[in-house]
Enzyme design. Sequence first.
Site, short mmCIF file in Angstrom:
data_model
loop_
_atom_site.label_atom_id
_atom_site.label_comp_id
_atom_site.label_asym_id
_atom_site.label_seq_id
_atom_site.Cartn_x
_atom_site.Cartn_y
_atom_site.Cartn_z
N ASN A 65 0.61 13.07 42.17
CA ASN A 65 0.47 14.71 42.56
C ASN A 65 0.39 14.66 44.02
OD1 ASN A 65 -1.30 13.13 40.16
ND2 ASN A 65 -1.32 15.53 39.70
N HIS A 80 4.89 21.11 40.82
CA HIS A 80 4.77 20.50 42.12
C HIS A 80 6.02 20.74 42.69
CE1 HIS A 80 1.82 17.23 39.97
NE2 HIS A 80 1.42 18.45 40.21
N GLU A 122 -0.46 11.48 34.13
CA GLU A 122 -1.99 11.88 34.20
C GLU A 122 -2.23 12.10 32.60
OE1 GLU A 122 -2.48 16.40 35.11
OE2 GLU A 122 -1.46 15.13 36.72
#
Length: 547
Positions: A526, A488, A403
């Site tokens: 994600n 995450h 990202e």
Amino acid sequence: MSDSTMHDAGPKGVSRRRFITGTGSILGVAALAGHTTPAQAGVGSAAAPIGSGAHVPALVIGSGYGGSVAALRLAQAGVDVHMIEMGMAWDTPGPDGKIFANTTSPDSRSYWLRTRTKQPLSNFLGFPIDKNVTRSTGILDAEEFSGITVYQGRGVGGGSLVNGGMAVTPKRENFGAVLPSVDADEMYGIYYPRANAALGASTIDPAWFDTAACYQYARVGRKQAERAGFPFVFVPTVYDWDYMRQEEAGTVSRSALAGEILYGNNYGKKSLQKTYIDRIRATGRVAISPLHKVTSVAPAAGGGYTVVIDQIDTGGVTTATKTVTADRVFFAAGSVGTSKLLVKLKATGALPGLNNEIGKGWGDNGNVMCGRANHLWDPTGSLQASIPTGGIDNWAAGGAFAEVAPLPTGIETYASFYLSITKNPNRAEFSWNAATGTVDLNWQTAWKQPSIDAAKTIFDRINQKEGTIYRTDLFGTYKIWGDHLTYHPLGGAVLNRATDNYGRLHGYVGLYVIDGSLIPGNTSVNPFVTITALAERNIEKIIATDL
């Protein structure tokens, strides 16, 4: 002409120069995008917390994505639910009139029971940037294990309070490696659409993206990715784009354009508080007890489960211990919280029948961060929206999705910053430490090397094409890679191993796992949309067959 088709206007003979200017505070704000952020908190705690001796048909431990899905669908099916949340309700403004602290000014609202901040970026221009704060039950938990720091949201809304809102559905061709026992047709035909609709996911208007000053950093990222031969992809987010346009126009209070992300987002982000939890409250069947922590779950003599819960104050001190009975218990405390609790309950004899897969299969979603120093003719902008909206996809060839993340410092840094999600095969295990009475995780920092190698397939090539170098001042002294953390966390109670194929824990009727601990370590993007969609799939089956 858009940046994606423009060539560099800068003089070719100028040597690469590092940006050297002081700044008060710089944060790894961008990186929380995706799991692991409330928007303005319009919801609060239950009228009264759960009382000792209570009996509840369904007890949900945690109020993040999985727990919120479970509570809503159970309530809609006519089941009374009580949610237990370790963090605060986030419904009361602080001294500044806002629910959440600003990213550049951390205070007692910012960290979970720490006296000093532990920011994702520890240094800037050689200077440490962490600050002392008052110890309190703040919104961001930087939980330290051997070899890794795991960032987690604390409060009603869980991880949605502190992530960057990137609502990414994995490419279908990658799904078999994410959840091999789950029917992809069902997920992509029913549950991903259901989750995205309920979460309010939408994609930025590309025409506005091309002109908005606050996304100059992302346009630079797109231009450089495409020049190096990589596709730049827009990804959905859960931010209110109409609100962000008004932020840029100066007609509403700024939120994303004030850099708010790491410690909560006051206005524009559609956290769980504004979506699932808002609908949960409307059912009238769900109570929520913030600042409550489950310490034990064990079979009750008369059926169901005896659950022991500590009530804590904002200093983290236990003020009451309560014992309640629940017919069914849903573990939704997040990958780390659920895994730690189950490992403890198995090892200490409360739930000895749990199988030997408990605590295994934990991964970091391949998270690794880095920054690049651009030429002076590639400024990234002093105003940067804190919500990432695009990424560089090299998953098929290099095992990395990066990202393009903001560095919302309020000054021009000439820096590009990235959080990469990578294909990292390493998995860790939680285990009970009887000597300390705690749960350990055996992750090793060296296990991040596959992630670094994967990320380098993107950024080495961009640097070569642009004639640029990596920043070495963000994660310590002369350190390129942020390989010490994850936003995450995934796994620890893996689907179809520790549980059956719908999250029912082996060995006990009426115990379920319904959060990110079901996913074995990696989602390729994600993860919060996948956590939500899987919870929608599982709870639908549980309601149809178990109730």
